[in-house]
Design a protein around this motif. Structure first.
Motif, PDB file in Angstrom:
ATOM      1  N   HIS A 228      24.772   8.345 -29.632  1.00 19.64           N
ATOM      2  CA  HIS A 228      24.556   8.483 -28.175  1.00 19.64           C
ATOM      3  C   HIS A 228      23.409   7.551 -27.837  1.00 19.64           C
ATOM      4  O   HIS A 228      22.249   7.892 -28.055  1.00 19.64           O
ATOM      5  CB  HIS A 228      24.185   9.924 -27.813  1.00 19.64           C
ATOM      6  CG  HIS A 228      25.260  10.920 -28.126  1.00 19.64           C
ATOM      7  ND1 HIS A 228      25.654  11.203 -29.407  1.00 19.64           N
ATOM      8  CD2 HIS A 228      26.031  11.686 -27.320  1.00 19.64           C
ATOM      9  CE1 HIS A 228      26.627  12.105 -29.380  1.00 19.64           C
ATOM     10  NE2 HIS A 228      26.869  12.413 -28.129  1.00 19.64           N
ATOM     11  N   LYS A 229      23.749   6.351 -27.337  1.00 21.47           N
ATOM     12  CA  LYS A 229      22.737   5.287 -27.217  1.00 21.47           C
ATOM     13  C   LYS A 229      21.805   5.457 -26.031  1.00 21.47           C
ATOM     14  O   LYS A 229      20.658   5.022 -26.076  1.00 21.47           O
ATOM     15  CB  LYS A 229      23.419   3.931 -27.044  1.00 21.47           C
ATOM     16  CG  LYS A 229      24.264   3.529 -28.209  1.00 21.47           C
ATOM     17  CD  LYS A 229      23.600   2.447 -28.997  1.00 21.47           C
ATOM     18  CE  LYS A 229      24.482   2.114 -30.176  1.00 21.47           C
ATOM     19  NZ  LYS A 229      23.872   1.304 -31.157  1.00 21.47           N
ATOM     20  N   ARG A 230      22.331   6.036 -24.943  1.00 21.32           N
ATOM     21  CA  ARG A 230      21.523   6.059 -23.716  1.00 21.32           C
ATOM     22  C   ARG A 230      20.529   7.218 -23.745  1.00 21.32           C
ATOM     23  O   ARG A 230      20.771   8.256 -24.341  1.00 21.32           O
ATOM     24  CB  ARG A 230      22.421   6.197 -22.489  1.00 21.32           C
ATOM     25  CG  ARG A 230      23.495   5.139 -22.365  1.00 21.32           C
ATOM     26  CD  ARG A 230      22.899   3.769 -22.088  1.00 21.32           C
ATOM     27  NE  ARG A 230      23.963   2.826 -21.789  1.00 21.32           N
ATOM     28  CZ  ARG A 230      24.233   2.377 -20.564  1.00 21.32           C
ATOM     29  NH1 ARG A 230      23.488   2.746 -19.522  1.00 21.32           N
ATOM     30  NH2 ARG A 230      25.220   1.533 -20.380  1.00 21.32           N
ATOM     31  N   ILE A 231      19.440   7.033 -23.013  1.00 19.30           N
ATOM     32  CA  ILE A 231      18.372   8.041 -22.998  1.00 19.30           C
ATOM     33  C   ILE A 231      18.800   9.307 -22.247  1.00 19.30           C
ATOM     34  O   ILE A 231      18.387  10.412 -22.581  1.00 19.30           O
ATOM     35  CB  ILE A 231      17.073   7.445 -22.381  1.00 19.30           C
ATOM     36  CG1 ILE A 231      15.901   8.416 -22.496  1.00 19.30           C
ATOM     37  CG2 ILE A 231      17.260   7.036 -20.921  1.00 19.30           C
ATOM     38  CD1 ILE A 231      15.352   8.575 -23.870  1.00 19.30           C
ATOM     39  N   GLY A 232      19.666   9.145 -21.217  1.00 22.20           N
ATOM     40  CA  GLY A 232      19.951  10.283 -20.329  1.00 22.20           C
ATOM     41  C   GLY A 232      21.281  10.945 -20.618  1.00 22.20           C
ATOM     42  O   GLY A 232      22.190  10.345 -21.212  1.00 22.20           O
ATOM     43  N   GLU A 233      21.382  12.205 -20.164  1.00 19.82           N
ATOM     44  CA  GLU A 233      22.638  12.933 -20.332  1.00 19.82           C
ATOM     45  C   GLU A 233      23.792  12.210 -19.638  1.00 19.82           C
ATOM     46  O   GLU A 233      23.572  11.443 -18.701  1.00 19.82           O
ATOM     47  CB  GLU A 233      22.468  14.361 -19.801  1.00 19.82           C
ATOM     48  CG  GLU A 233      21.997  15.264 -20.930  1.00 19.82           C
ATOM     49  CD  GLU A 233      20.895  16.218 -20.562  1.00 19.82           C
ATOM     50  OE1 GLU A 233      20.983  16.836 -19.499  1.00 19.82           O
ATOM     51  OE2 GLU A 233      19.942  16.340 -21.357  1.00 19.82           O
ATOM     52  N   ASN A 234      25.003  12.453 -20.107  1.00 25.75           N
ATOM     53  CA  ASN A 234      26.209  11.770 -19.613  1.00 25.75           C
ATOM     54  C   ASN A 234      26.096  10.254 -19.746  1.00 25.75           C
ATOM     55  O   ASN A 234      26.627   9.512 -18.924  1.00 25.75           O
ATOM     56  CB  ASN A 234      26.503  12.158 -18.163  1.00 25.75           C
ATOM     57  CG  ASN A 234      26.722  13.647 -18.052  1.00 25.75           C
ATOM     58  OD1 ASN A 234      27.416  14.224 -18.884  1.00 25.75           O
ATOM     59  ND2 ASN A 234      26.088  14.278 -17.069  1.00 25.75           N
ATOM     60  N   ASP A 235      25.381   9.817 -20.767  1.00 26.91           N
ATOM     61  CA  ASP A 235      25.267   8.383 -21.076  1.00 26.91           C
ATOM     62  C   ASP A 235      24.743   7.571 -19.898  1.00 26.91           C
ATOM     63  O   ASP A 235      25.353   6.592 -19.468  1.00 26.91           O
ATOM     64  CB  ASP A 235      26.617   7.838 -21.580  1.00 26.91           C
ATOM     65  CG  ASP A 235      27.063   8.578 -22.829  1.00 26.91           C
ATOM     66  OD1 ASP A 235      26.208   8.765 -23.716  1.00 26.91           O
ATOM     67  OD2 ASP A 235      28.222   9.001 -22.904  1.00 26.91           O
ATOM     68  N   THR A 236      23.605   7.997 -19.374  1.00 32.17           N
ATOM     69  CA  THR A 236      22.957   7.277 -18.279  1.00 32.17           C
ATOM     70  C   THR A 236      21.580   6.782 -18.744  1.00 32.17           C
ATOM     71  O   THR A 236      21.045   7.271 -19.737  1.00 32.17           O
ATOM     72  CB  THR A 236      22.762   8.211 -17.063  1.00 32.17           C
ATOM     73  OG1 THR A 236      22.103   9.394 -17.533  1.00 32.17           O
ATOM     74  CG2 THR A 236      24.084   8.601 -16.426  1.00 32.17           C
TER      75      THR A 236
ATOM     76  N   PRO B  37      12.401   5.373 -23.930  1.00 32.59           N
ATOM     77  CA  PRO B  37      12.114   4.233 -24.795  1.00 32.59           C
ATOM     78  C   PRO B  37      11.050   3.268 -24.248  1.00 32.59           C
ATOM     79  O   PRO B  37      10.848   2.222 -24.843  1.00 32.59           O
ATOM     80  CB  PRO B  37      13.476   3.537 -24.875  1.00 32.59           C
ATOM     81  CG  PRO B  37      14.127   3.825 -23.560  1.00 32.59           C
ATOM     82  CD  PRO B  37      13.639   5.171 -23.154  1.00 32.59           C
ATOM     83  N   SER B  38      10.389   3.619 -23.128  1.00 36.94           N
ATOM     84  CA  SER B  38       9.245   2.792 -22.692  1.00 36.94           C
ATOM     85  C   SER B  38       7.998   3.323 -23.404  1.00 36.94           C
ATOM     86  O   SER B  38       8.104   3.898 -24.471  1.00 36.94           O
ATOM     87  CB  SER B  38       9.078   2.884 -21.182  1.00 36.94           C
ATOM     88  OG  SER B  38      10.288   2.523 -20.563  1.00 36.94           O
ATOM     89  N   ASP B  39       6.836   3.191 -22.775  1.00 30.89           N
ATOM     90  CA  ASP B  39       5.597   3.655 -23.404  1.00 30.89           C
ATOM     91  C   ASP B  39       5.643   5.159 -23.573  1.00 30.89           C
ATOM     92  O   ASP B  39       6.117   5.865 -22.690  1.00 30.89           O
ATOM     93  CB  ASP B  39       4.403   3.308 -22.505  1.00 30.89           C
ATOM     94  CG  ASP B  39       4.148   1.822 -22.541  1.00 30.89           C
ATOM     95  OD1 ASP B  39       4.666   1.166 -23.466  1.00 30.89           O
ATOM     96  OD2 ASP B  39       3.457   1.327 -21.630  1.00 30.89           O
ATOM     97  N   TYR B  40       5.161   5.623 -24.684  1.00 25.50           N
ATOM     98  CA  TYR B  40       5.198   7.072 -24.938  1.00 25.50           C
ATOM     99  C   TYR B  40       3.872   7.537 -25.516  1.00 25.50           C
ATOM    100  O   TYR B  40       3.075   6.742 -26.006  1.00 25.50           O
ATOM    101  CB  TYR B  40       6.357   7.416 -25.870  1.00 25.50           C
ATOM    102  CG  TYR B  40       6.382   6.568 -27.118  1.00 25.50           C
ATOM    103  CD1 TYR B  40       5.559   6.872 -28.199  1.00 25.50           C
ATOM    104  CD2 TYR B  40       7.200   5.450 -27.192  1.00 25.50           C
ATOM    105  CE1 TYR B  40       5.568   6.089 -29.324  1.00 25.50           C
ATOM    106  CE2 TYR B  40       7.207   4.652 -28.334  1.00 25.50           C
ATOM    107  CZ  TYR B  40       6.388   4.978 -29.392  1.00 25.50           C
ATOM    108  OH  TYR B  40       6.386   4.185 -30.504  1.00 25.50           O
TER     109      TYR B  40
END
Ligand code: AMP
Ligand code: GLY
Length: 422
Positions: free
Chosen positions: A209-217, A335-338
């Motif tokens: 699941h590559k995207r950060i958000g649910e439903n691949d957003t 995936p930006s600054d954390y």
């Protein structure tokens, strides 16, 4: 036997855990490893020569390379020159991941289905190609960009902005050229296979699941969760993948004289025209490995040694029927600054519920607490006899774990349930 794993993320923790279970293995070293990997001896070295010296003097019988960077930088070449047993492709073969244009050319020459594309050395060339093709269209930095060099652009403006970003130097030399490619539509799957130069032996299928958000957003990440097996890869799909991807891959390596003794990961998309390859990686997937290895019943040390010694032809792998789900827990902002340094609680409870907790971006503070130290912090894996039950079990464990700003997707595996209607 003593083994050494190169790397220190969740994938390497899963490899270490599985190797520790091997009757052949008495000690697992990891460079640099992670202080939270139980029972693993962490070591650190400046360069590949020093590492090879250590392996030789210590009598380590097998080195397994986790990440792509040391493969592309030629670690395997240094080790093989010294006669050391090392699992992974050499630098020439690792270009299949290190250069998107090299991989595209390999696929074209060996008849492996992939998206139509253009290799552009200048921004003007890329922008003019994009304007001719129109959107949606995909822009990829040519070199290694930690999984962040790909933009799936919905509009021409977005594609042009992605080209500008690549050439701005944001990805270093990796962005000095771009591959612009046709946008494909379909379900994705990760096909990971062992290759010894003579035989190619697939592991169980999985889906990331590559995207950060649910439903691949939202933005692309290194991967927010995975499950195995992936129902989209049914028997007919395996046959198509074997015929159109795996066999041509092996033949291609042989014809091109590539020394490939390691693992190949084909990112597949199942289009209306059949499976196509989105990318090759020359290493195990992360977090796919954290979902695949817990299902492997065969001895991993023997399997990896057989790959290095070109004995795969006689090997069959045994898999648990269970489904496995790995949910990645990430730090706020990834995936930006954390943020880093937050104390993590509840790992013990999650483990007592039967989940496996693989450490990625964690460390220890001065008081000995386990703290966050990276973007993708933990991978939590649960197994059960069906995918829905494995999902439930994994999330029950995930809910035990907490730190300030912990983030995870709540829909890992859902697509797999839809795919087989359960
Ligand atoms: P890659 O690192 O090349 O696998 O790309 C990361 C992600 O971008 C993939 O997992 C896909 O979701 C997406 N992607 C890459 N190439 C394409 C393409 N040609 N068409 C549609 N999506 C793509
Ligand atoms: N999970 C994606 C990768 O390992 O590249």
């Amino acid at each position: 036997m003593q083994v050494l794993i190169i790397g220190g993320g969740g994938r390497e923790h899963a490899l270490a855990w599985k190797l520790q279970a091997s009757a052949q293995v008495d000690t697992v070293y990891c460079a640099p490893g992670n202080p939270n990997m139980r029972g693993v001896r962490c070591v650190d070295f400046e360069d590949h020569d020093q590492l090879a010296e250590f392996v030789k003097s210590q009598g380590i019988g097998l080195t397994v390379v986790g990440p792509e960077a040391p493969l592309c930088a030629g670690l395997v070449d240094v080790f093989r020159r010294r006669g050391l047993a090392v699992f992974g492709p050499n630098a020439a073969a690792a270009r299949l991941e290190g250069s998107k244009s090299f991989a595209k050319d390999f696929m074209r020459r060996h008849g492996i289905p992939t998206a139509a594309s253009a290799f552009c050395r200048t921004r003007a060339e890329a922008i003019s190609y994009i304007r001719r093709q129109g959107a949606p269209i995909v822009v990829k930095a040519d070199g290694l960009a930690a999984g962040k060099g790909v933009t799936v652009a919905e509009t021409v403006d977005q594609a042009v902005a992605a080209v500008e970003m690549c050439f701005s130097g944001r990805f270093g030399a990796a962005g000095d050229a771009v591959v612009v490619e046709e946008c494909l539509v379909g379900e994705e799957a990760s096909i990971i296979a062992l290759v010894d130069g003579r035989t190619i032996l697939p592991l169980a299928s999985s889906q990331d699941h590559k995207r950060i958000g649910e439903n691949d957003t939202g933005s692309n990440t290194g991967g927010m969760g995975a499950y195995s097996p992936a129902p989209v890869v049914d028997d007919a799909m395996w046959e198509a993948i074997d015929r159109h991807v795996l066999k041509p891959f092996l033949r291609g390596c042989q014809e091109d004289g590539l020394d490939y003794r390691g693992v190949i990961y084909a990112g597949i998309i199942v289009t209306s025209e059949g499976p196509k390859v989105l990318e090759f990686n020359v290493r195990f997937g992360d977090p796919e490995t954290q979902a695949i290895l817990p299902r492997l019943q065969s001895d991993l040390a023997e399997t990896l040694l057989a790959t290095v010694e070109q004995r795969l032809e006689n090997l069959t792998l045994q898999w648990a029927e269970d489904s496995a789900v790995c949910v990645v827990m990430a730090a706020d902002g990834y995936p930006s600054d954390y943020r880093r340094g937050d104390i993590i609680t509840g790992i013990g409870q999650a483990e007592r519920q039967g989940a496996l907790v693989f450490h990625a971006g964690t460390g220890k503070n001065q008081s000995g607490d386990t703290v966050t130290s990276g973007g993708r912090v933990l991978g939590v894996t649960g197994l059960d006899r069906s995918l829905p039950r494995a999902i439930e079990k994994t999330y029950a464990a995930v809910r035990q774990i907490d730190w300030s700003g912990a983030y995870y997707r709540r829909d890992i595996g859902r697509r797999g349930c839809q795919a087989r209607n359960d």
